[in-house]
Design an enzyme around this catalytic site. Structure first.
Site, PDB file in Angstrom:
ATOM      1  N   ASN A   1      -4.665 -15.378  -2.236  1.00  0.00           N
ATOM      2  CA  ASN A   1      -5.258 -13.733  -3.186  1.00  0.00           C
ATOM      3  C   ASN A   1      -5.310 -14.581  -4.668  1.00  0.00           C
ATOM      4  OD1 ASN A   1      -5.675 -11.499  -3.160  1.00  0.00           O
ATOM      5  ND2 ASN A   1      -4.001 -10.127  -3.484  1.00  0.00           N
ATOM      6  N   TRP A   2      -6.318 -14.614  -5.020  1.00  0.00           N
ATOM      7  CA  TRP A   2      -5.962 -15.079  -6.926  1.00  0.00           C
ATOM      8  C   TRP A   2      -5.993 -12.939  -7.305  1.00  0.00           C
ATOM      9  CZ3 TRP A   2     -10.345 -19.093  -7.549  1.00  0.00           C
ATOM     10  CH2 TRP A   2      -9.558 -20.369  -6.945  1.00  0.00           C
ATOM     11  N   LYS A   3      -6.148 -12.590  -6.533  1.00  0.00           N
ATOM     12  CA  LYS A   3      -6.323 -11.516  -7.908  1.00  0.00           C
ATOM     13  C   LYS A   3      -6.727 -11.005  -8.442  1.00  0.00           C
ATOM     14  CE  LYS A   3      -1.565 -10.436  -6.427  1.00  0.00           C
ATOM     15  NZ  LYS A   3      -0.139  -9.511  -6.577  1.00  0.00           N
TER      16      LYS A   3
ATOM     17  N   HIS B   1      -5.561  -3.613   0.746  1.00  0.00           N
ATOM     18  CA  HIS B   1      -4.057  -4.192   0.037  1.00  0.00           C
ATOM     19  C   HIS B   1      -3.339  -2.804  -0.541  1.00  0.00           C
ATOM     20  CE1 HIS B   1      -1.952  -6.646  -3.216  1.00  0.00           C
ATOM     21  NE2 HIS B   1      -1.695  -7.306  -2.357  1.00  0.00           N
TER      22      HIS B   1
ATOM     23  N   GLU C   1      -2.597  -2.401  -3.228  1.00  0.00           N
ATOM     24  CA  GLU C   1      -2.476  -2.667  -5.041  1.00  0.00           C
ATOM     25  C   GLU C   1      -4.330  -1.390  -4.149  1.00  0.00           C
ATOM     26  OE1 GLU C   1      -2.838  -6.637  -6.041  1.00  0.00           O
ATOM     27  OE2 GLU C   1      -0.754  -6.350  -6.290  1.00  0.00           O
TER      28      GLU C   1
ATOM     29  N   GLU D   1       2.652  -6.340   3.911  1.00  0.00           N
ATOM     30  CA  GLU D   1       3.463  -6.694   2.797  1.00  0.00           C
ATOM     31  C   GLU D   1       4.589  -5.737   2.030  1.00  0.00           C
ATOM     32  OE1 GLU D   1       0.711  -9.787   0.022  1.00  0.00           O
ATOM     33  OE2 GLU D   1      -0.376  -7.456   0.249  1.00  0.00           O
TER      34      GLU D   1
ATOM     35  N   GLY E   1       4.817  -9.061  -5.798  1.00  0.00           N
ATOM     36  CA  GLY E   1       4.986  -9.945  -7.722  1.00  0.00           C
ATOM     37  C   GLY E   1       5.902  -8.989  -8.133  1.00  0.00           C
TER      38      GLY E   1
ATOM     39  N   SER F   1       6.571 -12.164  -2.685  1.00  0.00           N
ATOM     40  CA  SER F   1       7.168 -12.844  -3.608  1.00  0.00           C
ATOM     41  C   SER F   1       7.133 -14.010  -2.622  1.00  0.00           C
ATOM     42  CB  SER F   1       7.985 -12.270  -4.029  1.00  0.00           C
ATOM     43  OG  SER F   1       7.750 -10.747  -4.973  1.00  0.00           O
TER      44      SER F   1
ATOM     45  N   GLY G   1       0.056 -14.247  -2.954  1.00  0.00           N
ATOM     46  CA  GLY G   1      -0.454 -13.977  -4.711  1.00  0.00           C
ATOM     47  C   GLY G   1      -0.004 -14.876  -5.811  1.00  0.00           C
ATOM     48  N   GLY G   2       1.241 -14.673  -6.789  1.00  0.00           N
ATOM     49  CA  GLY G   2       0.724 -15.675  -7.573  1.00  0.00           C
ATOM     50  C   GLY G   2       1.153 -17.000  -7.773  1.00  0.00           C
TER      51      GLY G   2
END
Ligand code: PEP
Length: 249
Positions: free
Chosen positions: A9-11, A95, A97, A167, A173, A212, A233-234
């Site tokens: 997930n590149w956001k 998600h 977010e 999640e 994150g 993470s 993600g990151g």
């Protein structure tokens, strides 16, 4: 045998030029890997660019969101058919977010999940508790309610096509990861909840862990019996990290 999936997930990261560079790296390090299934979820603006670059290879394309209507006067929104026509197969829905910053309720997530399935996209439905919920011993209550609400009225055939991502919000994150045991415990809870409604179909559903995940913790998480992959993600923004995660699955 459940499908193992590693989704990145590149956001809201990567311009087209940057996406091109990242995917070039991934094609060279993972271009011949067809297990686990790798799903790249760039922002909307980079989907076409990435679609062109991964054509004919093992990677799948995913979007990070979609609207719950097929077309119409919904300024700024994206319909599932628009995603399908450029080669998108998966869509991340619910998600944390989106739930937190864009006020997406379980009902909205549910409407999106139903339309995704109707149109032919595979939804990756995210659920997870906040730190306060966990501290109050409410993880199962919160995750259970999100599952019931987001997956409301799905039949077993539709459920079979759906992917779930657990999640924990406190792990996204933050650099804090659930221990493999904590994650496995919730994955078992999720599978049992799905079993109550859909019986044996629950054993075929891929349940991903997200929060993470990196190249150091991935392999111990992915060894757990009910963790069928990861939503990353990151670490999905770095070729070397993402490559190691995929190779450890
Ligand atoms: C995510 O965006 O779904 C996620 C899990 O992010 P991170 O890996 O950065 O915690």
């Amino acid at each position: 045998m459940r499908l193992k999936i590693i989704a990145g997930n590149w956001k809201m990261n990567k311009t087209n030029l940057e996406a091109n560079e990242l995917v070039r790296g991934l094609v060279s390090s993972l271009g011949d890997v067809d297990h686990p299934r790798v799903v790249l979820c760039p922002p909307f603006t980079a989907l076409s660019e990435v679609a062109k670059m991964i054509k004919g290879g093992p990677f799948f394309l995913g979007a990070q969101n979609m609207y719950f209507k097929e077309s119409g006067a919904y300024t700024g929104e994206i319909a599932p058919s628009m995603l399908l026509t450029i080669g998108v197969s998966y869509v991340i829905l619910g998600h944390s977010e989106r739930r937190e910053y864009f006020f997406e309720s379980d009902d909205i997530v549910n409407a999106k999940v139903k339309l995704a399935l109707k149109t032919g996209l595979i939804p990756i439905v995210c659920v997870g508790e906040k730190l306060g919920d966990r501290e109050k011993g409410k993880t199962e209550e919160v995750v259970g309610n999100q599952l019931d609400g987001s997956l409301q009225d799905l039949n077993s055939e539709e459920m079979k096509k759906t992917v779930i991502a657990y999640e924990p919000v406190w792990a996204i994150g933050t650099g804090k990861t659930a221990t493999p045991e904590q994650a496995q415990e919730v994955h078992v809870f999720i599978r049992n909840r799905l079993k109550e409604a859909h019986g044996a179909v629950a054993d075929t559903i891929s349940i991903l862990y997200g929060g993470s995940v990196n190249d150091e913790n991935a392999s111990s998480l992915l060894k757990q019996a009910d963790i069928d992959g990861a939503l990353v993600g990151g670490a999905s923004l770095k070729v070397d990290q993402f490559t190691k995660i995929v190779k450890s699955a």
